[in-house]
Design a protein around this motif. Structure first.
Motif, PDB file in Angstrom:
ATOM      1  N   GLU A 237      46.325  27.586  38.350  1.00 17.63           N
ATOM      2  CA  GLU A 237      45.992  28.543  39.394  1.00 17.63           C
ATOM      3  C   GLU A 237      47.263  29.313  39.737  1.00 17.63           C
ATOM      4  OE1 GLU A 237      44.247  26.472  42.685  1.00 17.63           O
ATOM      5  OE2 GLU A 237      42.556  25.793  41.481  1.00 17.63           O
ATOM      6  N   MET A 238      47.103  30.541  40.182  1.00 17.02           N
ATOM      7  CA  MET A 238      48.257  31.348  40.550  1.00 17.02           C
ATOM      8  C   MET A 238      49.005  30.659  41.697  1.00 17.02           C
ATOM      9  SD  MET A 238      49.905  34.121  39.787  1.00 17.02           S
ATOM     10  CE  MET A 238      48.718  35.090  38.867  1.00 17.02           C
TER      11      MET A 238
ATOM     12  N   ASP B 273      30.599  33.767  37.750  1.00 16.48           N
ATOM     13  CA  ASP B 273      30.602  32.439  37.149  1.00 16.48           C
ATOM     14  C   ASP B 273      30.265  32.458  35.652  1.00 16.48           C
ATOM     15  OD1 ASP B 273      31.133  29.712  37.759  1.00 16.48           O
ATOM     16  OD2 ASP B 273      28.984  29.283  37.522  1.00 16.48           O
ATOM     17  N   ALA B 274      29.732  33.572  35.159  1.00 11.19           N
ATOM     18  CA  ALA B 274      29.383  33.659  33.735  1.00 11.19           C
ATOM     19  C   ALA B 274      30.619  33.525  32.845  1.00 11.19           C
ATOM     20  CB  ALA B 274      28.665  34.979  33.444  1.00 11.19           C
ATOM     21  N   SER B 275      31.773  33.946  33.342  1.00 12.13           N
ATOM     22  CA  SER B 275      33.001  33.805  32.550  1.00 12.13           C
ATOM     23  C   SER B 275      33.366  32.337  32.366  1.00 12.13           C
ATOM     24  CB  SER B 275      34.169  34.572  33.173  1.00 12.13           C
ATOM     25  OG  SER B 275      34.479  34.066  34.446  1.00 12.13           O
ATOM     26  N   ARG B 276      33.065  31.525  33.356  1.00 14.27           N
ATOM     27  CA  ARG B 276      33.321  30.083  33.251  1.00 14.27           C
ATOM     28  C   ARG B 276      32.428  29.473  32.166  1.00 14.27           C
ATOM     29  NH1 ARG B 276      31.923  25.316  36.378  1.00 14.27           N
ATOM     30  NH2 ARG B 276      30.306  26.529  37.386  1.00 14.27           N
ATOM     31  N   THR B 277      31.174  29.862  32.150  1.00 12.66           N
ATOM     32  CA  THR B 277      30.243  29.379  31.125  1.00 12.66           C
ATOM     33  C   THR B 277      30.716  29.794  29.736  1.00 12.66           C
ATOM     34  OG1 THR B 277      28.419  29.551  32.693  1.00 12.66           O
ATOM     35  CG2 THR B 277      27.830  29.431  30.359  1.00 12.66           C
TER      36      THR B 277
ATOM     37  N   GLY C  48      46.671  38.337  41.072  1.00 11.90           N
ATOM     38  CA  GLY C  48      46.210  38.247  42.451  1.00 11.90           C
ATOM     39  C   GLY C  48      46.421  36.857  43.008  1.00 11.90           C
ATOM     40  N   ILE C  49      46.276  36.729  44.304  1.00 17.31           N
ATOM     41  CA  ILE C  49      46.530  35.472  44.999  1.00 17.31           C
ATOM     42  C   ILE C  49      45.640  34.346  44.487  1.00 17.31           C
ATOM     43  CG2 ILE C  49      46.555  34.335  47.265  1.00 17.31           C
ATOM     44  CD1 ILE C  49      48.672  36.514  46.952  1.00 17.31           C
ATOM     45  N   SER C  50      44.389  34.637  44.210  1.00 19.53           N
ATOM     46  CA  SER C  50      43.467  33.589  43.761  1.00 19.53           C
ATOM     47  C   SER C  50      43.269  33.624  42.248  1.00 19.53           C
ATOM     48  CB  SER C  50      42.124  33.721  44.476  1.00 19.53           C
ATOM     49  OG  SER C  50      41.543  34.975  44.180  1.00 19.53           O
ATOM     50  N   GLY C  51      44.169  34.263  41.532  1.00 16.36           N
ATOM     51  CA  GLY C  51      44.070  34.373  40.089  1.00 16.36           C
ATOM     52  C   GLY C  51      44.511  33.123  39.370  1.00 16.36           C
ATOM     53  N   ALA C  52      44.795  33.278  38.091  1.00 14.66           N
ATOM     54  CA  ALA C  52      45.202  32.135  37.269  1.00 14.66           C
ATOM     55  C   ALA C  52      46.023  32.616  36.084  1.00 14.66           C
ATOM     56  CB  ALA C  52      43.975  31.372  36.786  1.00 14.66           C
TER      57      ALA C  52
ATOM     58  N   SER D 295      35.213  22.687  35.707  1.00 19.13           N
ATOM     59  CA  SER D 295      33.988  22.072  36.233  1.00 19.13           C
ATOM     60  C   SER D 295      33.544  22.619  37.584  1.00 19.13           C
ATOM     61  CB  SER D 295      34.160  20.558  36.313  1.00 19.13           C
ATOM     62  OG  SER D 295      35.224  20.243  37.197  1.00 19.13           O
ATOM     63  N   LYS D 296      34.416  23.325  38.300  1.00 16.74           N
ATOM     64  CA  LYS D 296      34.078  23.818  39.635  1.00 16.74           C
ATOM     65  C   LYS D 296      33.894  25.334  39.622  1.00 16.74           C
ATOM     66  CE  LYS D 296      36.796  20.159  41.662  1.00 16.74           C
ATOM     67  NZ  LYS D 296      38.185  19.822  41.548  1.00 16.74           N
ATOM     68  N   LYS D 297      33.066  25.814  40.536  1.00 16.02           N
ATOM     69  CA  LYS D 297      32.843  27.260  40.630  1.00 16.02           C
ATOM     70  C   LYS D 297      34.134  28.028  40.854  1.00 16.02           C
ATOM     71  CE  LYS D 297      28.424  29.021  41.582  1.00 16.02           C
ATOM     72  NZ  LYS D 297      27.610  29.889  42.335  1.00 16.02           N
ATOM     73  N   LYS D 298      35.071  27.430  41.620  1.00 11.84           N
ATOM     74  CA  LYS D 298      36.336  28.111  41.908  1.00 11.84           C
ATOM     75  C   LYS D 298      37.193  28.275  40.651  1.00 11.84           C
ATOM     76  CE  LYS D 298      39.330  24.268  43.048  1.00 11.84           C
ATOM     77  NZ  LYS D 298      40.730  24.296  43.280  1.00 11.84           N
ATOM     78  N   ASP D 299      36.813  27.606  39.560  1.00  8.31           N
ATOM     79  CA  ASP D 299      37.553  27.711  38.305  1.00  8.31           C
ATOM     80  C   ASP D 299      37.213  28.974  37.514  1.00  8.31           C
ATOM     81  OD1 ASP D 299      38.894  25.309  38.773  1.00  8.31           O
ATOM     82  OD2 ASP D 299      37.323  24.120  37.813  1.00  8.31           O
ATOM     83  N   ALA D 300      36.398  29.849  38.091  1.00  3.84           N
ATOM     84  CA  ALA D 300      36.047  31.106  37.417  1.00  3.84           C
ATOM     85  C   ALA D 300      37.291  31.949  37.144  1.00  3.84           C
ATOM     86  CB  ALA D 300      35.033  31.893  38.237  1.00  3.84           C
ATOM     87  N   ASN D 301      38.283  31.888  38.042  1.00  3.65           N
ATOM     88  CA  ASN D 301      39.519  32.657  37.820  1.00  3.65           C
ATOM     89  C   ASN D 301      40.311  32.093  36.645  1.00  3.65           C
ATOM     90  OD1 ASN D 301      39.005  34.453  39.914  1.00  3.65           O
ATOM     91  ND2 ASN D 301      39.885  33.075  41.416  1.00  3.65           N
ATOM     92  N   LYS D 302      40.292  30.763  36.483  1.00  5.90           N
ATOM     93  CA  LYS D 302      40.927  30.145  35.316  1.00  5.90           C
ATOM     94  C   LYS D 302      40.208  30.597  34.046  1.00  5.90           C
ATOM     95  CE  LYS D 302      42.530  25.833  37.431  1.00  5.90           C
ATOM     96  NZ  LYS D 302      42.346  24.368  37.405  1.00  5.90           N
ATOM     97  N   ALA D 303      38.878  30.631  34.108  1.00  6.83           N
ATOM     98  CA  ALA D 303      38.093  31.075  32.954  1.00  6.83           C
ATOM     99  C   ALA D 303      38.424  32.522  32.601  1.00  6.83           C
ATOM    100  CB  ALA D 303      36.604  30.917  33.242  1.00  6.83           C
TER     101      ALA D 303
END
Length: 171
Positions: A27-28, A128-132, A9-13, A146-154
């Motif tokens: 990021e994608m 956000d749990a996937s980031r944790t 997806g556009i905001s994926g990773a 470190s950022k909430k937007k990094d959930a897609n990377k996680a």
């Protein structure tokens, strides 16, 4: 073995894991399209990233299995309330990724969100749990998440990690 985990997806990773270690997470790549400047996946840049990471890591191994590359893509479907246009755009992104893998002759595996999330005990959790969880498993990579937007990377990290951890069951 290099495992490429993809949250499409556009905001994926895209995550690259080799022997249990994260090589890179990006990021994608996307670009503007048309008069309304809607975002779309930049297939040329995805291809360049795949080639760069695979080629950089290709000569640093000893065995045939070490040079093997597998692509694991989250296999998502339409969700209730999701618009036709957004689903079309998502499907287009999904198709671009599949086309790149076919052109580069990389094997593709699909994993449903429920399957990898259940494995990491993330069912019915906040995004956000996937980031944790990714930070718990890969603490050395925490500054990159470190950022909430990094959930897609996680998500991409956990998709690749899931495949690597359950590889014996896939074969």
């Amino acid at each position: 073995m290099i495992i490429i985990g993809i949250d499409p997806g556009i905001s994926g990773a895209i995550c690259f894991i080799r022997n249990g270690k994260i090589i890179d997470v990006v990021e994608m790549p996307s670009m503007a399209d048309g008069k309304k400047n809607k975002r779309q996946v930049n297939g040329a840049e995805v291809t360049n990233i795949f080639k760069r990471v695979i080629n950089l890591n290709h000569g640093k191994t000893s065995g045939k299995d070490e040079n093997e590359v597998k692509v694991v893509i989250e296999h998502v479907t339409a969700m209730p309330g999701q618009g036709v246009t957004s689903m079309f755009n998502f499907g287009q992104s999904f198709g671009v990724i599949k086309g790149i893998c076919a052109a580069l002759q990389l094997p593709i595996y699909f994993v449903r969100p429920a399957k990898w999330k259940k494995y990491f005990n993330l069912i019915k959790c906040e995004k956000d749990a996937s980031r944790t969880k990714a930070i718990e498993i890969f603490p050395y990579f925490s500054t990159n998440l470190s950022k909430k937007k990094d959930a897609n990377k996680a998500d991409a990290i956990l998709i690749a990690s899931f495949h690597e951890n359950t590889l014996e069951k896939h074969i």
